[in-house]
Design a protein around this motif. Structure first.
Motif, short mmCIF file in Angstrom:
data_model
loop_
_atom_site.label_atom_id
_atom_site.label_comp_id
_atom_site.label_asym_id
_atom_site.label_seq_id
_atom_site.Cartn_x
_atom_site.Cartn_y
_atom_site.Cartn_z
N ASN A 1 -17.76 -11.73 -11.77
CA ASN A 1 -19.00 -11.42 -11.06
C ASN A 1 -19.48 -10.06 -11.57
O ASN A 1 -19.00 -9.03 -11.15
N GLY A 2 -20.40 -10.11 -12.51
CA GLY A 2 -20.89 -8.86 -13.09
C GLY A 2 -20.10 -8.45 -14.31
O GLY A 2 -19.29 -9.20 -14.86
N GLY B 1 -15.70 -8.04 -14.15
CA GLY B 1 -15.84 -8.11 -12.71
C GLY B 1 -15.08 -9.26 -12.09
O GLY B 1 -15.67 -10.06 -11.34
N PRO B 2 -13.76 -9.39 -12.35
CA PRO B 2 -13.01 -10.45 -11.68
C PRO B 2 -13.14 -10.28 -10.17
O PRO B 2 -13.06 -9.16 -9.65
N MET B 3 -13.34 -11.38 -9.47
CA MET B 3 -13.66 -11.31 -8.05
C MET B 3 -12.43 -11.14 -7.17
O MET B 3 -11.33 -11.60 -7.49
N ALA B 4 -12.65 -10.49 -6.06
CA ALA B 4 -11.63 -10.34 -5.03
C ALA B 4 -12.33 -10.27 -3.68
O ALA B 4 -13.55 -10.13 -3.61
N MET B 5 -11.55 -10.38 -2.63
CA MET B 5 -12.10 -10.22 -1.29
C MET B 5 -11.79 -8.81 -0.79
O MET B 5 -10.63 -8.46 -0.58
N PHE B 6 -12.82 -8.02 -0.64
CA PHE B 6 -12.69 -6.69 -0.06
C PHE B 6 -12.88 -6.86 1.45
O PHE B 6 -13.87 -7.47 1.89
N TYR B 7 -11.95 -6.34 2.25
CA TYR B 7 -12.06 -6.56 3.69
C TYR B 7 -11.74 -5.28 4.46
O TYR B 7 -10.98 -4.42 4.00
N ASN B 8 -12.35 -5.16 5.63
CA ASN B 8 -12.19 -3.98 6.48
C ASN B 8 -10.98 -4.21 7.38
O ASN B 8 -11.06 -4.93 8.38
N GLN B 9 -9.87 -3.58 7.04
CA GLN B 9 -8.62 -3.76 7.79
C GLN B 9 -8.78 -3.31 9.24
O GLN B 9 -8.21 -3.92 10.16
#
Length: 450
Positions: A320-321, A163-171
């Motif tokens: 993360n996870g 679970g490498p982390m990233a930023m998920f964002y609403n374009q």
């Protein structure tokens, strides 16, 4: 084959839900009292065992395990695999701990998240897979996931996913309010302020106090608050530089009411992700499947970017996870169980997991052109795996969990969670959490220092 109960919303975070039953980890109680079958073996021994009539019981919640078991039974028709969903995460761990203490009733194989693995591995409840030659597979896996299963000189699981982390964002939200994708945490805070000023019902993210998220963020900040030596000597410092860096940053969001007071995985949370009132998630690489199934109305709106960092130009991520699969010391079919674990997490089994939406821990899959080049319709055609794979490479080294992390996470809401609720300094909450953890660890027979 007995299929696991279906989950419409797959949850693979490192969250341990607090329950009425604390998961005890006293050194005496945890010691393995079961076992049988060969205690060591070669690849040839494993192959021979898989030709004999055998039934394996596997406790796992990942939907892919059903298909993996089917493929395994096809390759090894003498082996029957009973896949049982004994609960997700903490629910399973309580049942597993009870079986270990009773000396019977444990499965042959269990899916265990990385944060929980030390609790079982260091108490001799799991088989050291190096006794079956599976330590030779090290080069197949990323350094961070292998480090999570390689504990105290033994290999106590094979990595299943990561679970490498990233930023998920609403374009769509970012476009609507003229927001720029933040690359640093200072920019993230500024973006949160701009968004909430433009729409008081919209927030940059949600967080009501989650131990798995907090420890991952401390990890990314370079913190190393948990150190275990000789299995029983533990040092805890939740005010080290990384812990304070995270707390001081997140305080600015909490104290200014810039974070949605919405609990993750709730119906309200899914609505917020769908209607744009929760604009980003800083979370593990297993999240895309959850968005696709849980928030179908936002298809095409979401994108993935690297996790913000503390200093412009830096690269740093965290896990993360994710988790692996272990052979229980109680198993009377250790050779066959080791064979299933290898099949499950190498080659054919890994591909089945990927096809089911899992994010792999195997280097070959992460580097394959097919995986990297896959375009996601849900994420507007973005090749999201390029971002997620780079995150896997950028995971900060040196992190370790407590040998009683499951219990520690379960009391997070009683300590740090109060800082969230009261909108007060997270450092105070972390200090209170540390005191409670230290007291518990010493009560359980560990030597815990601060």
């Amino acid at each position: 084959m007995k299929a696991p109960h279906s989950n419409t919303r797959l949850r693979r975070t490192a969250l341990a839900v607090a329950t009425g039953l604390a998961l005890s980890v006293s050194l005496a109680a945890c010691a393995s009292t079961g076992g049988g079958g060969a205690e060591t073996g070669t690849a040839a021994d494993i192959e021979a065992a898989l030709q004999e009539e055998t039934t394996l019981t596997v406790w796992a919640w990942a939907p892919a395990v059903e298909d993996i078991a089917t493929a395994f039974e096809k390759k090894y028709p003498s082996v029957t695999v009973d896949v049982v969903n004994a609960g997700t995460g903490n629910d399973q761990y309580i049942k597993l701990q009870n079986a270990i203490k009773a000396g019977s009733g444990a499965p042959d194989v269990a899916q265990i998240e990385y944060y929980a693995l030390p609790q079982f591995a260091l108490s001799e409840a799991l088989v050291d897979l190096s006794d079956f030659g599976l330590d030779s597979l090290e080069d197949q896996y990323t350094a961070s996931t292998w480090g999570s299963v390689n504990l105290d000189g033994g290999v106590y699981a094979l990595p299943q996913d990561s679970g490498p982390m990233a930023m998920f964002y609403n374009q769509a939200v970012f476009d609507q309010y003229g927001l720029t994708v933040p690359t640093t945490w200072d920019e993230y805070i500024a973006t949160a302020e701009k968004l909430h000023a433009a729409n008081p019902n919209a927030y940059i993210t949600n967080d009501t106090g989650d131990a798995g998220f907090a420890t991952s963020m401390i990890w990314q900040a370079g913190g190393q608050p948990f150190t275990t030596t000789d299995s029983t000597n533990v040092e805890i410092n939740l005010q080290d530089e990384g812990s304070k860096k995270f707390a001081d940053t997140w305080n600015q969001l909490i104290e200014k009411d810039l974070i949605a007071p919405t609990t993750s995985w709730s119906d309200e949370w899914y609505r917020g992700l769908g209607d744009g009132t929760i604009a980003t998630l800083n979370i593990g690489a297993w999240m895309p499947g959850n968005l696709e199934t849980g928030v179908p109305e936002a298809s095409g709106d979401w994108r993935v970017a690297p996790l913000p960092v503390y200093e412009a130009g830096d690269v740093a991520s965290a896990e993360n996870g994710g988790g692996g699969d272990a052979v229980l010391a109680q198993s009377k079919n250790k050779l066959a169980a080791a064979g299933f674990v290898e099949f499950m997490n190498s080659g054919e089994g890994t591909q089945i997991s990927i096809d089911a939406g899992g994010f792999p821990s195997t280097v070959a899959d992460l580097e394959s052109e097919e995986f990297l080049g896959a375009e996601s319709e849900y994420f507007g055609g973005q090749k999201i795996n390029e971002v997620l794979v780079q995150s896997a490479k950028d995971v900060v080294e040196g992190w370790s969990y407590l040998p009683f992390q499951v219990y520690s996470n379960s009391i997070f809401s009683d300590t740090v969670g109060q800082s969230y609720a009261d909108k007060t300094d997270l450092n105070t909450g972390l200090t209170d959490w540390q005191k409670a953890i230290v007291a518990y660890g010493n009560e359980q027979g560990f030597t815990v220092t601060e």
